[in-house]
Scaffold this motif. Structure first.
Motif, PDB file in Angstrom:
ATOM      1  N   UNK A 450     -21.141 -16.734 -15.990  1.00 37.90           N
ATOM      2  CA  UNK A 450     -21.383 -15.761 -17.061  1.00 37.90           C
ATOM      3  C   UNK A 450     -21.977 -16.471 -18.273  1.00 37.90           C
ATOM      4  N   UNK A 451     -22.915 -15.798 -18.932  1.00 38.89           N
ATOM      5  CA  UNK A 451     -23.510 -16.302 -20.169  1.00 38.89           C
ATOM      6  C   UNK A 451     -23.337 -15.255 -21.265  1.00 38.89           C
ATOM      7  N   UNK A 452     -22.740 -15.669 -22.372  1.00 36.28           N
ATOM      8  CA  UNK A 452     -22.590 -14.804 -23.548  1.00 36.28           C
ATOM      9  C   UNK A 452     -23.582 -15.299 -24.597  1.00 36.28           C
ATOM     10  N   UNK A 453     -24.477 -14.411 -25.037  1.00 39.07           N
ATOM     11  CA  UNK A 453     -25.503 -14.760 -26.029  1.00 39.07           C
ATOM     12  C   UNK A 453     -25.187 -14.053 -27.340  1.00 39.07           C
ATOM     13  N   UNK A 454     -25.104 -14.823 -28.410  1.00 37.29           N
ATOM     14  CA  UNK A 454     -24.817 -14.290 -29.743  1.00 37.29           C
ATOM     15  C   UNK A 454     -26.006 -14.591 -30.646  1.00 37.29           C
ATOM     16  N   UNK A 455     -26.502 -13.547 -31.314  1.00 44.55           N
ATOM     17  CA  UNK A 455     -27.637 -13.693 -32.238  1.00 44.55           C
ATOM     18  C   UNK A 455     -27.173 -13.333 -33.638  1.00 44.55           C
ATOM     19  N   UNK A 456     -27.421 -14.221 -34.590  1.00 44.40           N
ATOM     20  CA  UNK A 456     -27.029 -14.010 -35.986  1.00 44.40           C
ATOM     21  C   UNK A 456     -28.231 -14.249 -36.897  1.00 44.40           C
ATOM     22  N   UNK A 457     -28.369 -13.465 -37.961  1.00 47.81           N
ATOM     23  CA  UNK A 457     -29.460 -13.733 -38.913  1.00 47.81           C
ATOM     24  C   UNK A 457     -29.223 -15.062 -39.612  1.00 47.81           C
ATOM     25  N   UNK A 458     -30.268 -15.864 -39.698  1.00 44.11           N
ATOM     26  CA  UNK A 458     -30.160 -17.211 -40.252  1.00 44.11           C
ATOM     27  C   UNK A 458     -30.607 -17.169 -41.705  1.00 44.11           C
ATOM     28  N   UNK A 459     -29.609 -17.095 -42.609  1.00 46.08           N
ATOM     29  CA  UNK A 459     -29.915 -17.006 -44.038  1.00 46.08           C
ATOM     30  C   UNK A 459     -29.123 -18.064 -44.792  1.00 46.08           C
ATOM     31  N   UNK A 460     -29.772 -18.594 -45.828  1.00 44.67           N
ATOM     32  CA  UNK A 460     -29.068 -19.484 -46.742  1.00 44.67           C
ATOM     33  C   UNK A 460     -28.413 -18.636 -47.833  1.00 44.67           C
ATOM     34  N   UNK A 461     -27.653 -19.294 -48.706  1.00 42.98           N
ATOM     35  CA  UNK A 461     -27.020 -18.569 -49.811  1.00 42.98           C
ATOM     36  C   UNK A 461     -28.062 -17.920 -50.718  1.00 42.98           C
ATOM     37  N   UNK A 462     -29.137 -18.651 -51.001  1.00 47.29           N
ATOM     38  CA  UNK A 462     -30.175 -18.111 -51.882  1.00 47.29           C
ATOM     39  C   UNK A 462     -30.844 -16.874 -51.267  1.00 47.29           C
TER      40      UNK A 462
END
Length: 470
Positions: A450-462
């Motif tokens: 099984x493969x679980x893929x997680x995608x998150x927006x890549x943002x800095x604090x600014x």
């Protein structure tokens, strides 16, 4: 039109007949009285020749020129000009003829320019129409009353999962029987059908069908505009699930809150009894009671996390550090079971603006699930990828995999196949990831893993501050 050479031959024949007649008559006559006849016959020949030459020069030659000019013009050379000599009627006729051909040439050139312009405009309109039909996201088909396909754009061919050469020119209902609805539908009404495509799948299609009369008379064609509703149906189903889960979450949160207080009391009484009871059997019962209350308390905490809105406490977070912390908690068990953890999670240092506590909980659940699915001596791979302002990481195990029927329900609340599972882990993971603006997907093959893929927006604090997330 009689050719000029016929007139000349006829004149020569007439003149020759007259000369022969007079010659025969003169030969019959003898004596001095025959001399005038011979003289007259000679004069007649000379005059005939002179008349023939004059007629040929003044009449036949101009007529021949007119005839030749007409033949040249008849063959399409409107620029030809008949030579004009003299000032007689033939010259006037030739001049009028030339003027007429000049006007015809100008008219023809004007018509050719008009046709050329109209053809260019028509070709441009055709290219524009083809470009529009090729670029729109809906399928467009032009059908005859019998269902023959006169035209279908690229998207329409893609929706029906057929080849264009198989559709255009053929009866659509013979290839896709469900499209009989295209011909039977009420004009302008929005309708839906399910079309079976090669491979056995069924595609939901929404369409409108309108009659079209090319010549302004009775409608001879049908213009059908149709769309693949697969994604829309999926979004509608997801929205319904969200609404259902949101309502369920509110109920669960309320119930969990009511359970929490008496559960705390039960746990406190159990701890007191465990200290005061001397009988080992009774102490064992108290120990089991406390273990179950602890498990129930953990369940209540998860229910509260799922049911109530969470305020994300975002900060710049190094995901590599989070993974190291989670792995450290399970390193002893991994070593004892001989499970090897590989991947490039420790190579990169992706620092992004997340809630570290919530993301750590996601990592914890995913690693725990992978460990439970992986046999002793197996392996777990953790990889990370940065692309298009998104951070993706995958957790892959080589366990037994998830059957297809179960895979559709893994994110459902309280759905579990584990003997002691709560059915909340993946549901909570998806809620946390979506609260961060990302998504989670699972792919599994029975017997492979099984493969679980997680995608998150890549943002800095600014960047997060600029869009109002900080």
């Amino acid at each position: 039109m009689v050719p000029v050479r016929v007139h000349a031959k006829f004149l020569l024949l007439l003149l020759g007949i007259l000369v022969v007649l007079f010659s025969i008559f003169a030969m019959i006559q003898t004596g001095p009285e025959a001399r005038p006849l011979w003289l007259f016959s000679g004069m007649l020949i000379v005059m005939g020749c002179a008349v023939y030459a004059a007629v040929r020069w003044l009449v036949m030659l101009p007529l021949w020129r007119l005839h030749q000019g007409a033949e040249i013009i008849r063959k399409g050379n409107l620029g030809y000009q008949i030579p004009v000599e003299g000032r007689d009627e033939f010259a006037d006729l030739a001049g009028s003829f030339n003027e007429m051909t000049s006007r015809l040439k100008e008219t023809l050139e004007g018509l050719e320019n008009t046709v050329r312009t109209r053809s260019t405009e028509l070709n441009e309109n055709v290219r524009l129409m083809q470009g529009i039909l090729a670029s729109i996201s809906s399928g467009v088909a032009l059908l005859t009353r019998d269902g023959n396909v006169k035209l279908m754009n690229r998207q329409g061919v893609h929706i029906l999962r057929r080849g264009k050469e198989d559709l255009v020119g053929s009866r659509l209902t013979e290839i896709v029987p469900e499209t009989q609805a295209f011909l039977d539908a009420r004009a302008g009404a929005r309708e839906e059908i399910a079309v079976k495509v090669p491979g056995g799948n069924s595609v939901p299609i929404g369409f409108t069908s309108s009659p079209y009369a090319a010549g302004g008379g009775d409608p001879e064609y049908r213009i059908v505009v149709f769309q693949d509703l697969t994604e829309l149906k999926a979004l509608q189903g997801e929205l319904m699930n969200k609404e259902r889960f949101a309502a369920m979450g509110r109920v669960v949160a309320g119930v969990a809150h009511e359970i929490r207080n008496p559960l705390f009391g039960i746990s406190a009484i159990g701890q007191i009894l465990e200290r005061e009871l001397k009988d080992p059997a009774q102490q064992e019962l108290c120990h089991a009671l406390l273990a179950e209350t602890k498990r129930l308390n953990h369940l209540v905490e998860e229910l509260l996390i799922y049911g109530r809105p969470m305020k994300l406490l975002r900060e710049d977070t190094d995901l590599r550090v989070l993974w190291e912390e989670v792995l450290d908690q399970h390193r002893e068990e991994l070593r004892e079971r001989g499970i090897k953890v590989t991947g490039d999670y420790a190579v990169r240092h992706p620092i992004a603006y997340f809630d570290p506590y919530q993301v750590r909980q996601v990592f914890q659940n995913l690693l725990r699930n992978a460990m439970e699915a992986t046999p002793d001596g197996g392996s777990i791979s953790i990889t990370m990828l940065l692309a298009d302002n998104f951070l993706m990481f995958r957790v892959t195990d080589n366990g037994s995999g998830i059957p297809k029927d179960n895979l559709e329900h893994v994110f459902d609340l309280f759905y579990t196949t584990k003997p002691k599972g709560t059915g909340l882990g993946l549901a909570i993971c998806r809620k946390i990831i979506r609260d961060h603006g990302g998504d989670i997907e699972i792919e599994s093959t029975v017997g492979v893993g099984t493969t679980v893929s997680v995608t998150l927006p890549y943002r800095s604090f600014a960047e997060a501050e600029a869009i109002g997330l900080a």
